[in-house]
Design a protein around this motif. Structure first.
Motif, PDB file in Angstrom:
ATOM      1  N   SER A  92       0.847  -1.189   0.000  1.00  0.00           N
ATOM      2  CA  SER A  92       0.000   0.000   0.000  1.00  0.00           C
ATOM      3  C   SER A  92       0.880   1.236   0.000  1.00  0.00           C
ATOM      4  O   SER A  92       1.523   1.552   0.998  1.00  0.00           O
ATOM      5  N   ARG A 323      -5.668   0.645  12.808  1.00  0.00           N
ATOM      6  CA  ARG A 323      -6.493   0.306  11.661  1.00  0.00           C
ATOM      7  C   ARG A 323      -5.710  -0.417  10.566  1.00  0.00           C
ATOM      8  O   ARG A 323      -6.237  -1.318   9.926  1.00  0.00           O
ATOM      9  N   TRP A 324      -4.458  -0.016  10.328  1.00  0.00           N
ATOM     10  CA  TRP A 324      -3.764  -0.502   9.144  1.00  0.00           C
ATOM     11  C   TRP A 324      -2.432  -1.181   9.439  1.00  0.00           C
ATOM     12  O   TRP A 324      -2.048  -2.099   8.722  1.00  0.00           O
ATOM     13  N   ALA A 336      -4.783  -0.711   1.907  1.00  0.00           N
ATOM     14  CA  ALA A 336      -5.058   0.679   2.268  1.00  0.00           C
ATOM     15  C   ALA A 336      -5.076   1.598   1.058  1.00  0.00           C
ATOM     16  O   ALA A 336      -5.832   2.558   1.016  1.00  0.00           O
ATOM     17  N   HIS A 339      -5.929   5.055  -0.351  1.00  0.00           N
ATOM     18  CA  HIS A 339      -5.950   5.853   0.886  1.00  0.00           C
ATOM     19  C   HIS A 339      -4.564   5.822   1.518  1.00  0.00           C
ATOM     20  O   HIS A 339      -3.861   4.810   1.444  1.00  0.00           O
ATOM     21  N   PRO A 341      -2.982   6.178   5.081  1.00  0.00           N
ATOM     22  CA  PRO A 341      -3.043   6.360   6.547  1.00  0.00           C
ATOM     23  C   PRO A 341      -1.696   6.850   7.071  1.00  0.00           C
ATOM     24  O   PRO A 341      -0.812   6.060   7.389  1.00  0.00           O
ATOM     25  N   ARG A 491     -12.161   6.580   6.667  1.00  0.00           N
ATOM     26  CA  ARG A 491     -11.549   6.107   7.905  1.00  0.00           C
ATOM     27  C   ARG A 491     -12.533   5.310   8.758  1.00  0.00           C
ATOM     28  O   ARG A 491     -12.155   4.466   9.563  1.00  0.00           O
ATOM     29  N   ARG A 495     -12.889  -2.718   9.042  1.00  0.00           N
ATOM     30  CA  ARG A 495     -11.622  -3.322   8.607  1.00  0.00           C
ATOM     31  C   ARG A 495     -11.845  -4.392   7.556  1.00  0.00           C
ATOM     32  O   ARG A 495     -11.022  -4.607   6.687  1.00  0.00           O
TER      33      ARG A 495
END
Length: 531
Positions: A92, A323-324, A336, A339, A341, A491, A495
């Motif tokens: 990602s 989250r990631w 991801a 996006h 993060p 966001r 997940r």
């Protein structure tokens, strides 16, 4: 991409020299993708061939993008696009790969059909395309021979008749610098000449807008000159090379770099591979490495920061999920991109240093203890973010992470790895990561801790102020408020949501479809004009 390939050779990193970088990369990259675990299970020979292919695409194939031949440019563009697609599938990197693919689209557009009878023109066009493809194949094959060396190594643990093919990078740092010092001036000069010739030919046409064409050519030459400035950093002697036709004074060179820095920058991602574990003393027999093809085993040690907290009145430390970034050992990495993060991304860089080099993590800890909603939203802890539970103390530990392996001959050669079921390659693995405790990264802290306040004050951080989540995008400009709100909505996705992977795939399909459409339309227009 050319700079990215050159700095890998100049770094003298053993993983790039031995072509073992991909044996570490999938597990140690900033944010692995969902297919990274599966790519990590590939045979060492295939992974080393992949590293060699990366060098070929980034260094010699990059020159094909500047070729006056449309077919050669298409070959170079498709090689670059193929590399970017593989990167998207395993990692990602926000929209960087999509931008690189978009820059390759102009190289896929064009028509070289010769003038003449339709049947003869078609036949001559096919012959010319075959000749150009043969020239590309010869050029890339010659580059492979110059850059790599192959040797067959006898493994003492196998049958005497069985040998393994060893592949290494034979290009040295000196040879790479020599290539840069010779190729860059010639390539940039030829590119400017080709651009100028194309402009003159366009101006000479009767139906062309000469002023418009002249401005286009002038802007193109200016852009080429400005974007070529970072290439001069690849070699200390390049800007003094006589191949440029002149020698730049130190003051002139500083002025050029100062004024062009806001337009173009150098690029050298993964110059040295991180997450390379320490080689143990018991991995060789009679002085011969027990790895693959005569090399030591590739021991992965990805540094990862794990935050733990005391929740409410509990005395048991509980791991906080993000989250990631990698955390739970049974959690497969998520997609991801596109996006970005940024917090999870920066956590990867923070793990490479110490807390003294990353005071923003202490500020993050302070805001967690204060219960700031916008900061708690960075965690994958819905109940804590909703205010149902309160964090009383926080600490951070440093671990070394590695992917688990399926039961293969080469995996059993690596000391300390976790072998999972053989059929796990075709299904979701029960355990994705293994981790080993290294030490404490951040000591336990509580709210209103005096040492915490003193450290933040010395690092330039003021009093802890919690911003309202409703005002997240208020400070953004008018043009940035909509993207900010979209990012805030993304966001909040679950997940397990497939929205982001589908969005990334859809974006790639749109780019490829647009490229094909432009190429087809221009080819049809050129054929109509000839007929």
């Amino acid at each position: 991409m050319f700079m990215s390939g050159v700095v890998k050779v100049q770094a003298d990193c053993p993983t790039w020299q031995n072509l073992t970088a991909l044996e570490f990369h999938f597990a140690t990259q900033c944010l692995p993708g969902p297919l990274a675990w599966y790519a990590h299970q590939l045979p060492p020979l295939l992974l080393r061939l992949g590293v060699a292919a990366t060098f070929i695409v980034e260094i010699p194939a990059a020159f094909l993008l500047l070729s006056p031949s449309v077919t050669m440019r298409k070959v170079g563009a498709w090689l670059q696009v193929s590399l970017q697609v593989l990167i998207i599938l395993t990692g990602s990197y926000n929209y960087f790969n999509l931008l690189t693919m978009a820059l390759c689209l102009p190289c896929m557009v064009g028509d070289e059909s010769p003038v003449g009878h339709k049947k003869a023109r078609s036949q001559n066009s096919r012959i010319w395309n075959v000749l150009q493809l043969a020239m590309c194949t010869f050029f890339l094959s010659w580059a492979c021979k110059q850059m790599f060396s192959i040797e067959f190594i006898q493994d003492p643990t196998m049958s005497p008749r069985r040998q393994m093919m060893g592949l290494k990078l034979s290009m040295t740092k000196y040879e790479c610098n020599l290539l840069v010092e010779r190729a860059i001036p010639i390539t940039m000069t030829c590119t400017l000449i080709f651009t100028a010739v194309t402009g003159v030919r366009s101006i000479s046409k009767k139906k062309s807008n000469r002023l418009n064409t002249f401005i286009h050519v002038l802007v193109c030459c200016l852009c080429i000159s400005v974007t070529a400035v970072p290439f001069l950093d690849l070699s200390p002697n390049l800007y003094q090379s006589m191949l440029l036709g002149f020698q730049l004074r130190s003051s002139t060179w500083r002025n050029i770099r100062q004024h062009s820095s806001s337009v173009s920058h150098g690029y050298g991602l993964f110059r040295r591979m991180t997450g390379v574990g320490q080689q143990s003393t018991d991995v060789s027999t009679n002085g011969i490495p027990m790895g693959w093809a005569g090399l030591p085993p590739s021991i992965v040690a990805r540094p990862e920061i794990i935050f733990e907290a005391l929740i409410d009145d509990s005395d048991e430390w509980r791991e906080l999920s993000f989250r990631w970034k990698p955390g739970r050992i049974d959690q497969l990495p998520l997609q991801a991109a596109p996006h970005q993060p940024r917090f999870d991304w920066r956590m990867w860089f923070a793990a490479l240093g110490t807390i003294q080099h990353n005071p923003w993590l202490v500020s993050f800890t302070d805001k967690i203890l204060a219960g700031c909603p916008t900061v708690l939203d960075l965690l994958d802890e819905p109940e804590i973010a909703a205010g149902k539970h309160k964090i009383t103390r926080v600490r951070a530990n440093l671990y070394h992470y590695d992917f688990t392996r399926v039961d293969t001959e080469w995996a059993r050669r690596i000391p300390g790895v976790k072998i999972v079921d053989t059929d796990s390659f075709f299904r979701y693995p029960d355990q994705v990561w293994t981790r080993e405790f290294v030490g404490q990264y951040l000591p336990p802290l509580e709210l209103n801790n005096q040492s915490l306040r003193q450290f933040l004050q010395q690092s330039g951080y003021g009093p802890s102020i919690c911003a309202d989540s409703k005002d997240r995008c208020t400070d953004a400009g008018p043009s940035a408020q909509v993207p900010c709100q979209v990012a805030a909505s993304l966001r909040k996705l679950n997940r397990e949501s497939w929205a982001l992977p589908l969005a990334a795939l859809f974006s790639c399909c749109i780019i490829v479809w647009w490229g094909f459409s432009c190429q087809r339309n221009r080819s049809m227009q050129a054929k109509l004009k000839l007929e």
